[in-house]
Design a protein around this motif. Structure first.
Motif, PDB file in Angstrom:
ATOM      1  N   SER B  77      29.459  69.129  11.076  1.00 48.87           N
ATOM      2  CA  SER B  77      30.298  67.829  10.908  1.00 48.87           C
ATOM      3  C   SER B  77      29.864  66.813  11.889  1.00 48.87           C
ATOM      4  CB  SER B  77      31.744  68.117  10.926  1.00 48.87           C
ATOM      5  OG  SER B  77      32.308  68.890   9.894  1.00 48.87           O
ATOM      6  N   PHE B  78      29.891  67.135  13.149  1.00 51.24           N
ATOM      7  CA  PHE B  78      29.543  66.275  14.391  1.00 51.24           C
ATOM      8  C   PHE B  78      28.510  65.491  13.950  1.00 51.24           C
ATOM      9  CE2 PHE B  78      27.510  65.034  18.261  1.00 51.24           C
ATOM     10  CZ  PHE B  78      28.567  64.518  19.072  1.00 51.24           C
ATOM     11  N   PHE B  79      27.380  66.097  13.478  1.00 52.17           N
ATOM     12  CA  PHE B  79      26.118  65.377  13.269  1.00 52.17           C
ATOM     13  C   PHE B  79      26.291  64.487  11.963  1.00 52.17           C
ATOM     14  CE2 PHE B  79      24.266  68.937  15.890  1.00 52.17           C
ATOM     15  CZ  PHE B  79      23.709  68.228  16.951  1.00 52.17           C
ATOM     16  N   ALA B  80      26.901  65.155  10.916  1.00 52.49           N
ATOM     17  CA  ALA B  80      26.905  64.315   9.928  1.00 52.49           C
ATOM     18  C   ALA B  80      27.967  63.036   9.893  1.00 52.49           C
ATOM     19  CB  ALA B  80      27.660  65.166   8.589  1.00 52.49           C
ATOM     20  N   LEU B  81      29.060  63.135  10.871  1.00 55.05           N
ATOM     21  CA  LEU B  81      29.672  61.998  11.086  1.00 55.05           C
ATOM     22  C   LEU B  81      28.716  61.228  11.890  1.00 55.05           C
ATOM     23  CD1 LEU B  81      32.545  60.578  10.921  1.00 55.05           C
ATOM     24  CD2 LEU B  81      33.383  61.890  13.184  1.00 55.05           C
ATOM     25  N   ARG B  82      28.222  61.559  12.886  1.00 55.57           N
ATOM     26  CA  ARG B  82      27.301  60.480  13.715  1.00 55.57           C
ATOM     27  C   ARG B  82      26.359  59.734  12.796  1.00 55.57           C
ATOM     28  NH1 ARG B  82      23.226  62.564  18.486  1.00 55.57           N
ATOM     29  NH2 ARG B  82      21.733  62.933  16.675  1.00 55.57           N
ATOM     30  N   GLN B 154      37.922  56.182   7.537  1.00 54.46           N
ATOM     31  CA  GLN B 154      38.473  57.269   7.031  1.00 54.46           C
ATOM     32  C   GLN B 154      37.675  58.081   5.862  1.00 54.46           C
ATOM     33  OE1 GLN B 154      41.587  58.231   7.777  1.00 54.46           O
ATOM     34  NE2 GLN B 154      41.717  59.833   6.004  1.00 54.46           N
ATOM     35  N   TRP B 155      36.923  57.138   5.239  1.00 47.97           N
ATOM     36  CA  TRP B 155      35.884  57.878   4.297  1.00 47.97           C
ATOM     37  C   TRP B 155      34.803  58.777   4.779  1.00 47.97           C
ATOM     38  CZ3 TRP B 155      32.500  59.052   0.548  1.00 47.97           C
ATOM     39  CH2 TRP B 155      33.055  58.888  -0.923  1.00 47.97           C
ATOM     40  N   ALA B 156      34.557  58.305   6.074  1.00 46.80           N
ATOM     41  CA  ALA B 156      33.457  59.045   6.929  1.00 46.80           C
ATOM     42  C   ALA B 156      34.135  60.497   7.186  1.00 46.80           C
ATOM     43  CB  ALA B 156      32.969  58.417   8.126  1.00 46.80           C
ATOM     44  N   VAL B 157      35.467  60.228   7.676  1.00 48.65           N
ATOM     45  CA  VAL B 157      36.047  61.615   8.062  1.00 48.65           C
ATOM     46  C   VAL B 157      36.529  62.653   7.252  1.00 48.65           C
ATOM     47  CG1 VAL B 157      38.093  62.354   9.636  1.00 48.65           C
ATOM     48  CG2 VAL B 157      36.925  60.270  10.637  1.00 48.65           C
ATOM     49  N   VAL B 159      34.746  62.731   4.346  1.00 47.32           N
ATOM     50  CA  VAL B 159      33.606  63.763   3.643  1.00 47.32           C
ATOM     51  C   VAL B 159      32.949  64.385   4.904  1.00 47.32           C
ATOM     52  CG1 VAL B 159      31.158  63.144   2.994  1.00 47.32           C
ATOM     53  CG2 VAL B 159      33.192  62.113   2.062  1.00 47.32           C
ATOM     54  N   THR B 160      32.889  64.114   6.116  1.00 44.66           N
ATOM     55  CA  THR B 160      32.152  64.833   6.966  1.00 44.66           C
ATOM     56  C   THR B 160      32.932  65.667   7.687  1.00 44.66           C
ATOM     57  OG1 THR B 160      32.238  63.294   8.668  1.00 44.66           O
ATOM     58  CG2 THR B 160      30.417  63.057   7.589  1.00 44.66           C
ATOM     59  N   VAL B 161      34.223  65.556   7.820  1.00 43.13           N
ATOM     60  CA  VAL B 161      34.927  66.609   8.543  1.00 43.13           C
ATOM     61  C   VAL B 161      35.801  67.398   7.584  1.00 43.13           C
ATOM     62  CG1 VAL B 161      36.627  67.070  10.311  1.00 43.13           C
ATOM     63  CG2 VAL B 161      34.854  65.210  10.580  1.00 43.13           C
ATOM     64  N   TYR B 162      36.649  66.794   6.800  1.00 45.25           N
ATOM     65  CA  TYR B 162      37.561  67.333   6.019  1.00 45.25           C
ATOM     66  C   TYR B 162      36.941  68.283   4.988  1.00 45.25           C
ATOM     67  CZ  TYR B 162      41.848  68.141   3.085  1.00 45.25           C
ATOM     68  OH  TYR B 162      42.694  68.481   2.569  1.00 45.25           O
ATOM     69  N   CYS B 163      36.182  67.617   4.251  1.00 41.02           N
ATOM     70  CA  CYS B 163      35.801  68.069   3.147  1.00 41.02           C
ATOM     71  C   CYS B 163      34.376  69.277   3.407  1.00 41.02           C
ATOM     72  CB  CYS B 163      34.858  67.139   2.152  1.00 41.02           C
ATOM     73  SG  CYS B 163      35.939  66.065   1.089  1.00 41.02           S
ATOM     74  N   VAL B 164      33.773  68.940   4.528  1.00 43.34           N
ATOM     75  CA  VAL B 164      32.772  70.117   4.877  1.00 43.34           C
ATOM     76  C   VAL B 164      33.428  71.480   5.364  1.00 43.34           C
ATOM     77  CG1 VAL B 164      30.949  70.665   6.518  1.00 43.34           C
ATOM     78  CG2 VAL B 164      30.799  68.230   5.476  1.00 43.34           C
ATOM     79  N   SER B 165      34.646  71.284   6.134  1.00 44.73           N
ATOM     80  CA  SER B 165      35.416  72.218   6.838  1.00 44.73           C
ATOM     81  C   SER B 165      35.884  73.224   5.690  1.00 44.73           C
ATOM     82  CB  SER B 165      36.501  71.700   7.799  1.00 44.73           C
ATOM     83  OG  SER B 165      37.646  71.211   7.018  1.00 44.73           O
ATOM     84  N   HIS B 166      36.156  72.681   4.273  1.00 46.52           N
ATOM     85  CA  HIS B 166      36.587  73.664   3.301  1.00 46.52           C
ATOM     86  C   HIS B 166      35.475  74.988   2.974  1.00 46.52           C
ATOM     87  CE1 HIS B 166      39.541  70.736   2.796  1.00 46.52           C
ATOM     88  NE2 HIS B 166      40.335  71.330   2.145  1.00 46.52           N
ATOM     89  N   ALA B 167      34.307  74.673   3.678  1.00 43.40           N
ATOM     90  CA  ALA B 167      33.104  75.919   3.423  1.00 43.40           C
ATOM     91  C   ALA B 167      33.753  77.041   4.205  1.00 43.40           C
ATOM     92  CB  ALA B 167      31.749  75.325   3.524  1.00 43.40           C
ATOM     93  N   PRO B 168      33.875  76.847   5.815  1.00 39.43           N
ATOM     94  CA  PRO B 168      34.251  77.997   6.638  1.00 39.43           C
ATOM     95  C   PRO B 168      35.880  78.430   6.105  1.00 39.43           C
ATOM     96  CG  PRO B 168      34.117  75.912   7.924  1.00 39.43           C
ATOM     97  CD  PRO B 168      33.383  75.504   6.432  1.00 39.43           C
ATOM     98  N   ALA B 169      36.543  77.408   5.568  1.00 41.38           N
ATOM     99  CA  ALA B 169      38.129  77.664   5.636  1.00 41.38           C
ATOM    100  C   ALA B 169      38.028  78.777   4.534  1.00 41.38           C
ATOM    101  CB  ALA B 169      38.528  76.405   4.904  1.00 41.38           C
ATOM    102  N   LEU B 170      37.001  79.211   3.827  1.00 42.20           N
ATOM    103  CA  LEU B 170      36.948  80.097   3.032  1.00 42.20           C
ATOM    104  C   LEU B 170      37.481  81.378   3.571  1.00 42.20           C
ATOM    105  CD1 LEU B 170      33.802  79.316   0.815  1.00 42.20           C
ATOM    106  CD2 LEU B 170      36.422  79.577  -0.006  1.00 42.20           C
ATOM    107  N   LEU B 171      37.170  81.434   4.930  1.00 34.34           N
ATOM    108  CA  LEU B 171      37.612  82.496   5.709  1.00 34.34           C
ATOM    109  C   LEU B 171      38.974  83.040   6.087  1.00 34.34           C
ATOM    110  CD1 LEU B 171      35.076  82.082   9.040  1.00 34.34           C
ATOM    111  CD2 LEU B 171      34.980  83.682   6.820  1.00 34.34           C
ATOM    112  N   LEU B 172      39.626  81.792   5.524  1.00 35.05           N
ATOM    113  CA  LEU B 172      41.289  81.761   5.780  1.00 35.05           C
ATOM    114  C   LEU B 172      41.939  82.702   4.641  1.00 35.05           C
ATOM    115  CD1 LEU B 172      42.280  77.782   6.049  1.00 35.05           C
ATOM    116  CD2 LEU B 172      42.729  79.912   7.723  1.00 35.05           C
TER     117      LEU B 172
END
Lengths: 201, 314
Positions: B77-82, B154-157, B159-172
């Motif tokens: 997410s960090f690199f994508a947002l950058r 808002q769009w950047a955050v 896509v790169t943070v919220y949406c991407v974080s749903h992949a590891p959120a499968l662990l939840l």
């Protein structure tokens, strides 16, 4: 050998602002050089230094203002141990002799320098007018290559008045060395040198 | 089979595929004569090399466990947002909201997953960041293009943070009878999305004629999408044994992942071009930037997450 503290600094710069080198007008060779760049943030010095290959870092010394880099333990540690800077007195009052002397000493020892000829940080993408220090050094050391460097995006990453950089991909662009022209006036030379930096923007 | 055994089988399969790809790339490299075919083959080979690297990083994170996986995605997410912010014109007044996005939103979003706090994870960025980032920007007092700047950040955050974080959120997710295996769902999602991208690229190069959206993404063709999408859906269906799904359910979910991945690639390509760039960056050799590689993941992950959560979790 790269010291661990230097490795840490370079790694941190890569992570935060990239500081990726682009050797557009010259190669990262061993020639003695004065790298001169536009100045917009406190991490400009670190950015250029990180963009140099390790073997050049050992022989290239950033020139930095004493009033900023000689303050506080961390800054002094980075300045002396990490960057091996040449400190200069910026304030007109209270300085004795030739303010360029520490730079001349370093050049006489065969070291390369990183300088910011604007003298202070600007806020725009393009640099302000250059001060005359670069001209005098160019005259005194005719064999030293004058390499223009443009720092892209650092004015966005860490503008004046901020203490934390926003992570952005910044590039450090090295241009073609500026030639000396016989009989050129100081003013004409400084304009030409500034144009050489702008040309990399 | 234990989850680890399944994982090793999968890795062996992926390594086999990549070895085959490397061999084909090597042979094509020997055969390429013209400059243009050389360029295509060189790009293909650097893509394959980058794949080895990406798989290696992912495998290590997987074996190290949940924390390492979260850290890997946080850096993604960090690199994508950058990359996103680098291409987005921002002003001095955006400095505070941008700093907060990198140094507060990213860590908090992933810590919420680590803490299994689904309720806040799901609304932290769409509600709290959505309201507070523009408020902080307003403090700087710069109204020039304020709405555009706010929307872009808002769009950047998102896509790169919220949406991407749903992949590891499968662990939840707490899926009955599937405890302790959720990491395999991340693998399943990434495998289907990325295989779909790769097969669409290959089918497009081999049979592509009819461009879908030539202005937005010149490399996307009907032939590539149908061939690649079908291939990835079938492979995804065949991977049902690592998931809590039946074969038919797995086929259906794979199809949705493929479709969302395709739409993500398309939409983010349009964003990228509206910002005046061809690639998001140059971080991953042959692929472009981080965001060029995970644009499809960003769109597929939230939908896959919510479908799985709704239909399969307790």
């Amino acid at each position: 050998m790269m010291r661990p503290s230097s490795g840490l600094l370079v790694g941190l710069m890569r992570l935060l602002v990239g500081a990726y080198p682009r050797w557009l007008g010259c190669d990262p060779g061993p020639a003695q050089r004065i790298y001169f760049a536009n100045h917009t943030s406190h991490i400009d010095t670190l950015a250029i230094w990180s963009a140099l290959p390790p073997q050049l870092r050992a022989t290239t010394r950033p020139v930095a203002a004493k009033d900023y880099w000689d303050k506080g333990l961390l800054r002094r540690y980075i300045a002396n141990q990490g960057l091996h800077v040449v400190l200069i007195e910026r304030a007109k009052e209270g300085r004795q002799g030739d303010p360029l002397q520490p730079l001349a000493d370093a050049l006489e020892q065969g070291e390369s320098l990183i300088i910011f000829p604007e003298g202070t940080r600007g806020t725009a993408a393009l640099p302000a007018a250059f001060k005359s220090g670069l001209y005098h050094l160019a005259q005194r050391f005719p064999a030293v290559e004058l390499v223009p460097v443009y720092l892209e995006n650092l004015h966005r990453s860490m503008p004046k008045g901020t203490i934390m950089p926003v992570p952005l991909i910044c590039t450090v662009r090295f241009g073609t060395p500026v030639a000396r022209i016989d009989g050129e006036s100081k003013e004409a030379f400084l304009v030409r040198a500034r144009d050489a930096v702008v040309a990399q923007a | 089979m234990t989850p680890h055994q399944k994982f090793y089988y999968l890795m062996a399969g992926v390594a086999g595929l990549l070895t085959l790809a490397s061999l084909i790339g090597f042979i094509l490299g020997k055969r390429a004569r013209s400059d243009s075919s050389r360029a295509v083959v060189d790009n293909l080979n650097s893509r394959i090399r980058a794949w080895w690297m990406m798989i290696a990083v992912f495998a290590v994170a997987f074996l190290l466990g949940k924390d390492a996986t979260l850290l890997l995605f946080a850096f993604t997410s960090f690199f994508a947002l950058r990359e996103f912010i680098t291409l987005t014109p921002t002003r001095r007044g955006d400095h505070l909201p941008l700093s907060l996005s990198f140094f507060v939103l990213i860590p908090v979003q992933y810590l919420l997953i680590g803490d299994n706090w689904y309720g806040v994870f799901a609304i932290f960025i769409p509600v709290y960041a959505f309201l507070l980032l523009p408020a902080f920007a307003a403090l700087a007092g710069d109204t020039e293009q304020f709405l555009e700047r706010t929307a872009k950040i808002q769009w950047a955050v998102m896509v790169t943070v919220y949406c991407v974080s749903h992949a590891p959120a499968l662990l939840l997710l707490d899926i009955p009878g599937y405890q302790g295996q959720n990491a395999l769902l991340i693998f399943y999602l990434l495998l289907v999305v990325q295989l779909s991208d790769v097969l669409q690229y290959v089918c497009g190069k081999l049979f592509g004629k009819t461009k879908i959206a030539p202005v937005v993404s010149p490399s996307k063709t009907v032939e590539g999408f149908v061939g690649g999408g079908l291939g990835a859906t079938l492979v995804g269906g065949a991977m049902w044994w690592i998931t809590p799904f039946s074969p038919w359910q797995s086929l259906g979910l794979s199809f949705i992942i493929v479709l969302m991945g395709f739409l993500g690639g398309l939409a983010l390509s349009a964003v990228k071009r509206s910002l005046g760039a061809k690639d998001w960056g140059s971080m991953i050799e042959g692929h472009g930037g981080m965001l060029d590689r995970i644009d499809s993941v960003a769109f597929a992950a939230p939908i896959f997450f919510h479908l799985t959560r709704y239909f399969f979790s307790a």
